[in-house]
Design a protein around this motif. Structure first.
Motif, short mmCIF file in Angstrom:
data_model
loop_
_atom_site.label_atom_id
_atom_site.label_comp_id
_atom_site.label_asym_id
_atom_site.label_seq_id
_atom_site.Cartn_x
_atom_site.Cartn_y
_atom_site.Cartn_z
N SER A 1 0.85 -1.19 0.00
CA SER A 1 0.00 0.00 0.00
C SER A 1 0.88 1.24 0.00
CB SER A 1 -0.89 -0.01 1.26
OG SER A 1 -1.91 0.97 1.17
N VAL A 2 0.25 2.39 -0.06
CA VAL A 2 0.95 3.65 0.17
C VAL A 2 0.55 4.14 1.56
CG1 VAL A 2 1.33 6.02 -0.59
CG2 VAL A 2 0.95 4.21 -2.28
N TYR A 3 1.54 4.48 2.35
CA TYR A 3 1.30 4.88 3.73
C TYR A 3 1.54 6.38 3.88
CZ TYR A 3 1.16 -0.05 4.82
OH TYR A 3 0.81 -1.38 4.87
N PHE A 4 0.56 7.06 4.44
CA PHE A 4 0.66 8.49 4.69
C PHE A 4 0.62 8.77 6.18
CE2 PHE A 4 0.53 10.21 0.51
CZ PHE A 4 -0.27 9.39 -0.25
N CYS A 5 1.50 9.63 6.60
CA CYS A 5 1.48 10.16 7.95
C CYS A 5 0.91 11.57 7.89
CB CYS A 5 2.90 10.18 8.52
SG CYS A 5 3.05 10.85 10.17
N ALA A 6 0.17 11.98 8.91
CA ALA A 6 -0.41 13.32 8.94
C ALA A 6 -0.35 13.87 10.35
CB ALA A 6 -1.85 13.30 8.43
N SER A 7 -0.41 15.19 10.45
CA SER A 7 -0.44 15.80 11.78
C SER A 7 -1.42 16.96 11.79
CB SER A 7 0.96 16.29 12.18
OG SER A 7 1.32 17.45 11.46
N MET A 8 -1.81 17.34 12.99
CA MET A 8 -2.77 18.42 13.15
C MET A 8 -2.51 19.11 14.49
SD MET A 8 -6.90 18.17 13.19
CE MET A 8 -6.95 17.68 14.92
N GLN B 1 -5.69 18.47 8.22
CA GLN B 1 -4.51 17.68 8.54
C GLN B 1 -3.44 17.98 7.50
OE1 GLN B 1 -5.69 13.55 8.70
NE2 GLN B 1 -6.36 13.73 10.81
N PHE B 2 -2.20 17.96 7.93
CA PHE B 2 -1.07 18.16 7.04
C PHE B 2 -0.45 16.79 6.77
CE2 PHE B 2 -0.81 22.75 7.13
CZ PHE B 2 -1.54 23.06 8.27
N PHE B 3 -0.33 16.46 5.51
CA PHE B 3 0.13 15.14 5.14
C PHE B 3 1.61 15.12 4.77
CE2 PHE B 3 -3.56 12.39 5.00
CZ PHE B 3 -4.60 13.30 5.07
N GLY B 4 2.26 14.01 5.07
CA GLY B 4 3.59 13.75 4.56
C GLY B 4 3.51 13.26 3.12
N PRO B 5 4.66 13.08 2.47
CA PRO B 5 4.68 12.72 1.04
C PRO B 5 4.33 11.26 0.77
CG PRO B 5 6.90 12.88 1.88
CD PRO B 5 6.00 13.34 2.98
N GLY B 6 4.30 10.42 1.79
CA GLY B 6 3.92 9.03 1.60
C GLY B 6 5.10 8.10 1.47
N THR B 7 4.87 6.84 1.83
CA THR B 7 5.83 5.75 1.64
C THR B 7 5.11 4.66 0.85
OG1 THR B 7 7.04 6.14 3.70
CG2 THR B 7 7.17 3.94 2.75
N PRO C 1 -2.50 14.11 -0.26
CA PRO C 1 -3.67 14.99 -0.42
C PRO C 1 -3.34 16.42 -0.01
CG PRO C 1 -4.25 12.98 0.77
CD PRO C 1 -2.77 13.01 0.67
N THR C 2 -3.91 17.36 -0.75
CA THR C 2 -3.79 18.76 -0.39
C THR C 2 -5.17 19.32 -0.05
OG1 THR C 2 -3.89 19.39 -2.71
CG2 THR C 2 -1.72 19.19 -1.74
N PHE C 3 -5.23 20.12 0.96
CA PHE C 3 -6.47 20.63 1.52
C PHE C 3 -7.14 21.62 0.56
CE2 PHE C 3 -9.35 21.87 4.77
CZ PHE C 3 -9.45 23.25 4.74
#
Lengths: 113, 110
Positions: free
Chosen positions: A87-94, A102-108, B43-45
């Protein structure tokens, strides 16, 4: 600010191998999340954390573990990789303000063969 | 079970057309609904909607929320090839978790 960073960008694992996906944010955000995105699908929540030392399961936690020893870091551990974890894994923070973006990382991108 | 359903799942139109993307939801403790655009990476907001009937606009994109009927729409007018992407709808469930729909894959042909 670098925002949310993830390493590695790509990884191929053999069945049964283990690995840790790294996620770091430099925005002093309390909330952090791990999602997986399968082809043609939306994002599914694996684990999340509301602050250092606190983690909770999301929708699809089986086969994964997390820890949150610092505000900045939220690593995701795969113990015994299976093809279903490709899969593609995304990390995010808020930040503290709830119901915010949420702000997302570029993915793995992870492939398990 | 909380769920967010988007339709259509896929849409192909010609440049200049107007498109409407749909998002319906059943979520406990609704707080807000978010729209994201996803090209080949994260994703972008785009928008966050909290109140019914108030349209949010950003250039050619606009969105509105109906909390009575539990849905939102995202409109894109005068589409361009750069609008090609997956559009994701997500709803805050309670205070801490976002529930995502499966996304609408939009393709704009020149």
């Amino acid at each position: 600010n670098a925002g949310v960073t993830q390493t590695p960008k790509f990884r191929i694992l053999k069945i049964g191998q283990s690995m840790t996906l790294q996620c770091t944010q430099d925005m002093n955000h309390n909330y952090m999340y791990w999602y997986r995105q399968d082809p043609g699908m939306g994002l599914k929540l694996i684990y999340y954390s509301v602050g250092a030392g606190i983690t909770d399961k999301g929708e699809v936690p089986n086969g994964y573990n997390v820890s949150r020893s610092t505000t900045e870091d939220f690593p995701l551990r795969l113990e015994l990789a299976a093809p279903s974890q490709t899969s593609v894994y995304f990390c995010a923070s808020m930040g503290w303000k709830l119901s915010n973006e949420q702000f997302f990382g570029p993915g793995t991108r992870l492939t398990v063969l | 079970e909380d769920k967010v359903v988007q339709s259509p799942l896929s849409l192909v139109v010609h440049e200049g057309d107007t498109v409407t993307l749909n998002c319906s939801y059943e979520v406990t403790n609704f707080r807000s609904l978010l729209w994201y655009k996803q090209e080949k990476k994260a994703p972008t907001f785009l928008f966050m909607l909290t109140s019914s009937g108030i349209e949010k606009k950003s250039g050619r994109l606009s969105s509105i929320l109906d909390k009575k009927e539990l849905f939102s729409i995202l409109n894109i007018t005068a589409t361009q090839t750069g609008d090609s992407a997956i559009y994701l709808c997500a709803v805050w469930q309670g205070a801490q978790k976002l529930v995502f729909g499966q996304g609408t894959r939009l393709t704009i042909n020149p």
